[in-house]
Motif scaffolding. Structure first.
Motif, PDB file in Angstrom:
ATOM      1  N   ASN A  50      -1.053  -1.161   2.405  1.00 60.13           N
ATOM      2  CA  ASN A  50      -0.079  -0.201   2.872  1.00 60.13           C
ATOM      3  C   ASN A  50       1.004  -0.014   1.806  1.00 60.13           C
ATOM      4  O   ASN A  50       1.587  -0.982   1.315  1.00 60.13           O
ATOM      5  CB  ASN A  50       0.494  -0.781   4.172  1.00 60.13           C
ATOM      6  CG  ASN A  50       1.563   0.073   4.778  1.00 60.13           C
ATOM      7  OD1 ASN A  50       2.481   0.507   4.082  1.00 60.13           O
ATOM      8  ND2 ASN A  50       1.470   0.293   6.064  1.00 60.13           N
ATOM      9  N   ALA A  51       1.267   1.245   1.451  1.00 60.56           N
ATOM     10  CA  ALA A  51       2.226   1.525   0.371  1.00 60.56           C
ATOM     11  C   ALA A  51       3.627   1.009   0.714  1.00 60.56           C
ATOM     12  O   ALA A  51       4.348   0.528  -0.158  1.00 60.56           O
ATOM     13  CB  ALA A  51       2.274   3.022   0.095  1.00 60.56           C
ATOM     14  N   ASP A  52       3.997   1.115   1.999  1.00 54.13           N
ATOM     15  CA  ASP A  52       5.334   0.629   2.385  1.00 54.13           C
ATOM     16  C   ASP A  52       5.433  -0.881   2.238  1.00 54.13           C
ATOM     17  O   ASP A  52       6.461  -1.408   1.815  1.00 54.13           O
ATOM     18  CB  ASP A  52       5.643   1.014   3.843  1.00 54.13           C
ATOM     19  CG  ASP A  52       5.811   2.514   3.985  1.00 54.13           C
ATOM     20  OD1 ASP A  52       6.136   3.166   2.970  1.00 54.13           O
ATOM     21  OD2 ASP A  52       5.607   3.030   5.098  1.00 54.13           O
ATOM     22  N   HIS A  53       4.352  -1.566   2.607  1.00 51.47           N
ATOM     23  CA  HIS A  53       4.353  -3.029   2.450  1.00 51.47           C
ATOM     24  C   HIS A  53       4.489  -3.400   0.978  1.00 51.47           C
ATOM     25  O   HIS A  53       5.224  -4.315   0.620  1.00 51.47           O
ATOM     26  CB  HIS A  53       3.052  -3.630   3.004  1.00 51.47           C
ATOM     27  CG  HIS A  53       2.989  -3.608   4.500  1.00 51.47           C
ATOM     28  ND1 HIS A  53       1.882  -4.000   5.197  1.00 51.47           N
ATOM     29  CD2 HIS A  53       3.905  -3.248   5.425  1.00 51.47           C
ATOM     30  CE1 HIS A  53       2.104  -3.876   6.494  1.00 51.47           C
ATOM     31  NE2 HIS A  53       3.328  -3.414   6.653  1.00 51.47           N
ATOM     32  N   ALA A  54       3.757  -2.662   0.143  1.00 53.07           N
ATOM     33  CA  ALA A  54       3.812  -2.968  -1.292  1.00 53.07           C
ATOM     34  C   ALA A  54       5.225  -2.754  -1.820  1.00 53.07           C
ATOM     35  O   ALA A  54       5.776  -3.600  -2.514  1.00 53.07           O
ATOM     36  CB  ALA A  54       2.817  -2.091  -2.052  1.00 53.07           C
ATOM     37  N   ARG A  55       5.818  -1.619  -1.446  1.00 52.33           N
ATOM     38  CA  ARG A  55       7.161  -1.330  -1.950  1.00 52.33           C
ATOM     39  C   ARG A  55       8.163  -2.385  -1.479  1.00 52.33           C
ATOM     40  O   ARG A  55       9.005  -2.857  -2.227  1.00 52.33           O
ATOM     41  CB  ARG A  55       7.606   0.067  -1.522  1.00 52.33           C
ATOM     42  CG  ARG A  55       8.820   0.543  -2.315  1.00 52.33           C
ATOM     43  CD  ARG A  55       9.092   2.022  -2.172  1.00 52.33           C
ATOM     44  NE  ARG A  55       9.093   2.444  -0.795  1.00 52.33           N
ATOM     45  CZ  ARG A  55       8.294   3.367  -0.290  1.00 52.33           C
ATOM     46  NH1 ARG A  55       7.412   3.944  -1.065  1.00 52.33           N
ATOM     47  NH2 ARG A  55       8.356   3.702   0.967  1.00 52.33           N
TER      48      ARG A  55
END
Lengths: 161, 215
Positions: A103-108
């Motif tokens: 998930n991009a939000d998790h990565a960020r």
């Protein structure tokens, strides 16, 4: 000399087994200590050992951190580690997130909290093995980590600089 | 034929210490992994049975191994030979666009820096930062980057000929994601850059280049 220490925080026993085997297959001599949730990881790094069950102690050169774990998840661990770092109490080993979430939000959020890198677990066994091998080779061989201060192995990680 | 329920997440034991494990169910494909001791020879590591479904558009994602992503890199480096080597190695290893800044000031400007019109909306996905720059120490560029919210998640890999403990420590304290020593030999240096490109441009997930909306 020559043996690296990796701290693996992973609650799923099957993933543990796959990751351990993948590291073993790299041929890089490693001691891998496994913890199964965030609070065990914090204890490992900062609590003085109660008994001698954690042979050797020492600061790991690489922390592989799963995000979804019981009790204390990977994000909470990152928050604690960041506080320790901000207090100037310790310079810690690189933390690589190795998680099922792509998930991009998790990565960020993980990068924002100070993770050094974020690797979603590939779904195939062969790819997971390859990804783990790349992580280990890159972070243990190519990268220069913080100097290991072994002056007080009783309290790994908590050293004033 | 192997039939699996949609939320099957258990392993099927097929022999002592040998299990077949569901690794994921996604887009009409089931990925299975074989979990076996290294003494057991695994002939076929992945099986992809069709899962009954009526979504004709669902097609297997042809992600190669490792998954490739286009990498936009800002190379902050004043030595033209090193620049050339880095650019060439990056393009050989991964699909990438490299922009070069030869001074600290130009690096800041490339990110929308001090005299620019505000920080860029799409910062590069990775910065390779030399510490020894003609106008200011690379460490100062790193601190400037980390002082800005929208650049905080952008990975910065420091490249430096000086990889003494004190230098490594100050870079990590300032927020570098990684630190790679510049090797003296051309070939070794090129190999280090290749490993950087393969790691960051391969399995690694880089933060999407988006600006946080201010609260």
């Amino acid at each position: 000399m020559g043996q690296h220490t990796i701290l693996l925080a992973e609650d799923d026993p099957d993933h543990q087994a796959l990751i351990l085997r993948a590291i073993e297959e790299t041929g890089i001599p490693c001691r891998i200590d496994v913890v199964e949730n965030g609070s065990e990881l914090i204890d490992y790094l900062f609590a003085p050992p109660q008994s001698d069950d954690r042979e050797g102690g020492g600061t790991p050169e690489l922390i592989l951190l799963d995000l979804g774990m019981p009790e204390m998840d990977g994000f909470q661990v990152l928050q604690v580690l960041r506080r320790v770092r901000d207090d100037g109490r310790s310079v810690l080993a690189p933390v690589v997130i190795l998680t099922a979430s792509d998930n991009a939000d998790h990565a960020r959020e993980a990068y924002r909290l100070g993770a050094n890198s974020y690797v979603p677990k590939p779904t195939g066994f062969a790819e997971l093995t390859e990804a783990v091998a790349r992580i280990v080779k890159y972070w243990l061989v190519t990268n220069h980590g913080p100097p290991a201060d072994r002056s007080d192995p009783q309290y790994p990680g908590v050293q004033s600089i | 034929m192997l039939v699996l329920s949609r939320d099957c997440d258990t392993a099927i034991r097929i022999g002592p210490n040998i299990k077949i494990k569901v690794l994921s169910i996604r887009k009409q494909r089931v990925k299975l992994g074989v979990d076996a001791p290294s003494s057991v020879r695994v002939w076929r590591e992945e099986i992809f049975p069709e899962v009954a479904g009526n979504d004709p558009s669902a097609q297997p994602t042809a992600s190669s191994s490792p998954r490739q992503q286009h990498l936009s890199v800002l190379v902050v480096e004043d030595d033209p030979e090193h620049c050339e080597l880095i650019r060439r190695t990056l393009s050989q290893c991964v699909s990438s666009t490299a922009r070069v800044a030869s001074t600290g000031k130009l690096a800041m400007e490339a990110l929308g820096g001090p005299n620019g019109s505000g920080l860029v909306e799409k910062p590069p996905q990775l910065v390779l930062l030399d510490l020894c720059l003609p106008d200011m120490p690379g460490l100062e560029v790193l601190r400037w980057i980390r002082a800005h919210d929208s650049l905080q998640t952008m990975p910065v890999v420091v490249l430096s000929a000086d990889h003494g403990d004190a230098t490594v420590t100050s870079c990590i304290e300032a927020g570098a994601n990684a630190f790679v020593g510049k090797s003296v030999g051309y070939r070794e240096f090129s190999e280090s850059v290749a490993r950087i490109a393969q790691f960051w441009g391969g399995y690694c997930r880089l933060p999407k280049a988006t600006l946080e909306t201010p609260a």
